[in-house]
Design a protein around this motif. Structure first.
Motif, PDB file in Angstrom:
ATOM      1  N   ASP A  61     -32.066  -5.496 -13.300  1.00 53.10           N
ATOM      2  CA  ASP A  61     -32.459  -6.703 -13.826  1.00 53.10           C
ATOM      3  C   ASP A  61     -31.269  -7.434 -14.178  1.00 53.10           C
ATOM      4  OD1 ASP A  61     -35.250  -6.107 -13.293  1.00 53.10           O
ATOM      5  OD2 ASP A  61     -35.849  -5.662 -15.492  1.00 53.10           O
ATOM      6  N   THR A  62     -30.350  -6.741 -14.954  1.00 53.77           N
ATOM      7  CA  THR A  62     -29.107  -7.458 -15.390  1.00 53.77           C
ATOM      8  C   THR A  62     -28.309  -8.000 -14.397  1.00 53.77           C
ATOM      9  OG1 THR A  62     -29.492  -5.900 -17.391  1.00 53.77           O
ATOM     10  CG2 THR A  62     -27.299  -7.033 -16.853  1.00 53.77           C
ATOM     11  N   ALA A  63     -28.233  -7.148 -13.216  1.00 56.11           N
ATOM     12  CA  ALA A  63     -27.360  -7.556 -12.029  1.00 56.11           C
ATOM     13  C   ALA A  63     -27.829  -8.610 -11.309  1.00 56.11           C
ATOM     14  CB  ALA A  63     -27.336  -6.148 -11.039  1.00 56.11           C
ATOM     15  N   LYS A  64     -29.284  -8.677 -11.406  1.00 51.52           N
ATOM     16  CA  LYS A  64     -29.992  -9.723 -10.588  1.00 51.52           C
ATOM     17  C   LYS A  64     -29.625 -11.071 -11.327  1.00 51.52           C
ATOM     18  CE  LYS A  64     -34.613 -11.568  -8.693  1.00 51.52           C
ATOM     19  NZ  LYS A  64     -35.858 -10.931  -8.521  1.00 51.52           N
ATOM     20  N   LEU A  65     -29.893 -10.988 -12.514  1.00 53.09           N
ATOM     21  CA  LEU A  65     -29.855 -12.037 -13.344  1.00 53.09           C
ATOM     22  C   LEU A  65     -28.173 -12.723 -13.347  1.00 53.09           C
ATOM     23  CD1 LEU A  65     -32.036 -11.446 -16.487  1.00 53.09           C
ATOM     24  CD2 LEU A  65     -32.343 -13.217 -14.693  1.00 53.09           C
ATOM     25  N   VAL A  66     -27.273 -12.027 -13.645  1.00 55.18           N
ATOM     26  CA  VAL A  66     -25.929 -12.112 -13.747  1.00 55.18           C
ATOM     27  C   VAL A  66     -25.427 -12.841 -12.376  1.00 55.18           C
ATOM     28  CG1 VAL A  66     -25.422 -10.971 -15.765  1.00 55.18           C
ATOM     29  CG2 VAL A  66     -24.795  -9.944 -13.448  1.00 55.18           C
ATOM     30  N   ARG A  67     -25.956 -12.007 -11.272  1.00 56.81           N
ATOM     31  CA  ARG A  67     -25.322 -12.536  -9.867  1.00 56.81           C
ATOM     32  C   ARG A  67     -26.059 -13.842  -9.769  1.00 56.81           C
ATOM     33  NH1 ARG A  67     -21.976  -8.780  -7.951  1.00 56.81           N
ATOM     34  NH2 ARG A  67     -22.144  -6.722  -8.543  1.00 56.81           N
ATOM     35  N   GLU A  68     -27.205 -14.151 -10.057  1.00 58.43           N
ATOM     36  CA  GLU A  68     -27.700 -15.224  -9.572  1.00 58.43           C
ATOM     37  C   GLU A  68     -27.354 -16.480 -10.184  1.00 58.43           C
ATOM     38  OE1 GLU A  68     -32.040 -14.749 -10.502  1.00 58.43           O
ATOM     39  OE2 GLU A  68     -32.497 -13.748  -8.687  1.00 58.43           O
ATOM     40  N   SER A  69     -26.771 -16.218 -11.391  1.00 56.94           N
ATOM     41  CA  SER A  69     -26.319 -17.517 -12.039  1.00 56.94           C
ATOM     42  C   SER A  69     -24.649 -17.390 -12.058  1.00 56.94           C
ATOM     43  CB  SER A  69     -26.504 -17.225 -13.716  1.00 56.94           C
ATOM     44  OG  SER A  69     -26.330 -16.144 -14.175  1.00 56.94           O
ATOM     45  N   ARG A  70     -24.279 -16.491 -11.257  1.00 55.43           N
ATOM     46  CA  ARG A  70     -22.723 -16.615 -11.017  1.00 55.43           C
ATOM     47  C   ARG A  70     -21.944 -16.259 -12.374  1.00 55.43           C
ATOM     48  NH1 ARG A  70     -19.690 -15.438  -6.924  1.00 55.43           N
ATOM     49  NH2 ARG A  70     -18.092 -16.847  -7.379  1.00 55.43           N
ATOM     50  N   ARG A  71     -22.664 -15.460 -13.448  1.00 49.99           N
ATOM     51  CA  ARG A  71     -22.086 -15.046 -14.699  1.00 49.99           C
ATOM     52  C   ARG A  71     -20.949 -14.080 -14.201  1.00 49.99           C
ATOM     53  NH1 ARG A  71     -27.369 -16.206 -16.872  1.00 49.99           N
ATOM     54  NH2 ARG A  71     -26.985 -17.452 -18.677  1.00 49.99           N
ATOM     55  N   SER A  72     -19.634 -13.998 -15.174  1.00 52.55           N
ATOM     56  CA  SER A  72     -18.932 -12.748 -15.216  1.00 52.55           C
ATOM     57  C   SER A  72     -19.206 -11.881 -15.989  1.00 52.55           C
ATOM     58  CB  SER A  72     -17.605 -13.175 -15.365  1.00 52.55           C
ATOM     59  OG  SER A  72     -17.310 -14.244 -14.648  1.00 52.55           O
ATOM     60  N   VAL A  73     -18.946 -10.408 -15.917  1.00 52.90           N
ATOM     61  CA  VAL A  73     -19.401  -9.353 -16.842  1.00 52.90           C
ATOM     62  C   VAL A  73     -18.386  -8.252 -16.631  1.00 52.90           C
ATOM     63  CG1 VAL A  73     -20.952  -7.337 -17.016  1.00 52.90           C
ATOM     64  CG2 VAL A  73     -21.914  -9.540 -16.141  1.00 52.90           C
ATOM     65  N   LEU A  74     -17.937  -8.024 -18.146  1.00 55.10           N
ATOM     66  CA  LEU A  74     -16.860  -6.799 -18.235  1.00 55.10           C
ATOM     67  C   LEU A  74     -17.832  -5.691 -19.202  1.00 55.10           C
ATOM     68  CD1 LEU A  74     -14.186  -6.105 -17.795  1.00 55.10           C
ATOM     69  CD2 LEU A  74     -13.784  -7.013 -20.121  1.00 55.10           C
ATOM     70  N   LEU A  75     -18.080  -4.822 -18.194  1.00 55.07           N
ATOM     71  CA  LEU A  75     -19.030  -3.561 -18.607  1.00 55.07           C
ATOM     72  C   LEU A  75     -18.010  -2.435 -18.924  1.00 55.07           C
ATOM     73  CD1 LEU A  75     -21.745  -2.243 -19.010  1.00 55.07           C
ATOM     74  CD2 LEU A  75     -21.721  -1.724 -16.636  1.00 55.07           C
ATOM     75  N   ILE A  76     -18.218  -2.146 -20.459  1.00 52.74           N
ATOM     76  CA  ILE A  76     -17.754  -0.599 -20.819  1.00 52.74           C
ATOM     77  C   ILE A  76     -18.845   0.538 -20.546  1.00 52.74           C
ATOM     78  CG2 ILE A  76     -17.168   0.742 -22.639  1.00 52.74           C
ATOM     79  CD1 ILE A  76     -15.142  -1.459 -21.900  1.00 52.74           C
ATOM     80  N   THR A  77     -18.650   1.534 -19.956  1.00 54.58           N
ATOM     81  CA  THR A  77     -19.449   2.582 -19.515  1.00 54.58           C
ATOM     82  C   THR A  77     -18.745   4.040 -19.639  1.00 54.58           C
ATOM     83  OG1 THR A  77     -21.447   3.478 -18.614  1.00 54.58           O
ATOM     84  CG2 THR A  77     -19.491   2.401 -17.239  1.00 54.58           C
ATOM     85  N   HIS A  78     -19.472   4.985 -20.004  1.00 52.86           N
ATOM     86  CA  HIS A  78     -19.127   6.392 -19.866  1.00 52.86           C
ATOM     87  C   HIS A  78     -19.817   6.857 -18.606  1.00 52.86           C
ATOM     88  CE1 HIS A  78     -17.962   6.642 -24.124  1.00 52.86           C
ATOM     89  NE2 HIS A  78     -17.027   7.604 -23.445  1.00 52.86           N
ATOM     90  N   ASP A  79     -20.472   6.091 -17.960  1.00 52.98           N
ATOM     91  CA  ASP A  79     -21.571   6.648 -16.743  1.00 52.98           C
ATOM     92  C   ASP A  79     -20.689   6.147 -15.393  1.00 52.98           C
ATOM     93  OD1 ASP A  79     -23.445   7.198 -14.778  1.00 52.98           O
ATOM     94  OD2 ASP A  79     -24.839   6.724 -16.077  1.00 52.98           O
TER      95      ASP A  79
ATOM     96  N   GLU B  14     -27.183  -4.229  -1.088  1.00 56.84           N
ATOM     97  CA  GLU B  14     -27.442  -5.297  -2.035  1.00 56.84           C
ATOM     98  C   GLU B  14     -27.008  -4.856  -3.310  1.00 56.84           C
ATOM     99  OE1 GLU B  14     -28.465  -8.163  -3.967  1.00 56.84           O
ATOM    100  OE2 GLU B  14     -28.866  -8.380  -1.814  1.00 56.84           O
ATOM    101  N   ARG B  15     -26.240  -5.601  -4.246  1.00 55.45           N
ATOM    102  CA  ARG B  15     -25.713  -5.221  -5.204  1.00 55.45           C
ATOM    103  C   ARG B  15     -26.788  -5.690  -6.478  1.00 55.45           C
ATOM    104  NH1 ARG B  15     -20.634  -3.359  -5.351  1.00 55.45           N
ATOM    105  NH2 ARG B  15     -21.676  -2.107  -6.923  1.00 55.45           N
ATOM    106  N   THR B  16     -27.927  -5.765  -6.347  1.00 55.26           N
ATOM    107  CA  THR B  16     -28.799  -5.754  -7.411  1.00 55.26           C
ATOM    108  C   THR B  16     -30.058  -4.716  -7.257  1.00 55.26           C
ATOM    109  OG1 THR B  16     -30.243  -7.242  -6.121  1.00 55.26           O
ATOM    110  CG2 THR B  16     -28.507  -8.321  -7.614  1.00 55.26           C
TER     111      THR B  16
END
Length: 275
Positions: A196-214, A246-248
């Protein structure tokens, strides 16, 4: 409320930068702490960029300073040296157009899901009717139709995290800083919210910096994965992720032919015994 407990930073729209300018440019940033008179280096000479519409995941050994880095990038703490530029301009306080979401949802228990999402809009002086309408729209997009009037204690962990994400997105930031927002979720819920997050941010062309251990999360969702070293942390390796799918759709991404190879290579880079 201290820096790491801040639920979100969401200012107004950022000032447009010249075409082609990345939303975020970090050049040779360093940060140390004073621990009882002893200087402890945390970030050492770190540089990176975040392009428009790009999702970048950052992975690194536990305790390497990933959260310190995010807090520095969004102006909650000051770097000792180096330059941080948002939309081409040096950082000055907390940058506009940036949403910051943490692993803990930090929902206010006395406010409904809707009222939690509306909080930032209320602080900014948005009218009640407009704030309610915008909040309902984001909640619906995140699969929470019918739960607007529920209190946090009646929601599952996944639902609470969706509310926290809605609270960040409703302010319409063009950049999201996410500090392990899905870490506490079960595997199935994590995949659904990641998608859901990937779909929303990619549709709106937002940029994301994600910190993760996974590592699998990083590879499945990101366009690039930045691997950090142990303290004082620096950029060790950068992977451009090309899964040919597909990256969503996080399931499709994890089933793609190159997925396992990326995970193994990044895992090898994170072997702190080699650093």
């Amino acid at each position: 409320m201290n820096a790491v407990d801040t639920p979100a930073i969401a200012g107004g729209a950022a000032t447009p930068a010249p075409a082609g300018t990345p939303p975020l440019i970090v050049e040779h940033v360093a940060k140390s702490y004073d621990a009882d008179g002893r200087i402890v280096p945390v970030i050492g000479d770190l540089s990176l960029t975040l392009d428009e519409g790009e999702i970048v995941a950052i992975v690194g050994p536990s305790g390497c300073g990933k959260t310190t880095l995010l807090n520095t990038l969004c102006g909650l703490i000051a770097a000792d040296s180096g330059r941080i530029r948002w939309h081409g301009k040096p950082i000055a306080g907390q940058p506009s157009g940036v949403g910051y979401m943490l692993q803990k949802d930090l929902l206010l228990p006395w406010r409904t899901a809707l009222r939690n999402v509306m909080l930032g809009l209320e602080i900014r002086g948005v009218s009640l009717s407009d704030a309610e309408e915008r909040s309902h729209v984001v909640l619906d997009k995140l699969g929470l139709h019918g739960f607007a009037e529920h209190y946090p204690t009646t929601l599952s962990g996944g639902m609470r995290q969706r509310v926290a994400l809605a609270r960040t997105l409703v302010n319409d930031p063009d950049v999201l800083l996410l500090d392990e927002p899905f870490a506490a979720l079960d595997f199935q819920t994590k995949l659904l919210i990641e998608s859901d997050t990937a779909k929303l941010v990619r549709e709106s062309r937002r940029s994301v910096l994600l910190i993760t251990h996974d590592i699998e999360e990083a590879v499945s969702i990101a366009d690039r994965v930045i691997v950090l070293s142990k303290r004082p942390t620096r950029v060790k390796t950068v992977y451009a992720i090309d899964l040919g799918t597909e990256r969503t759709d996080m399931i499709a991404a994890r089933e793609s032919p190159g997925f396992t190879d990326y995970v193994r290579r990044i895992w090898a880079d994170l072997d702190v015994t080699r650093q």
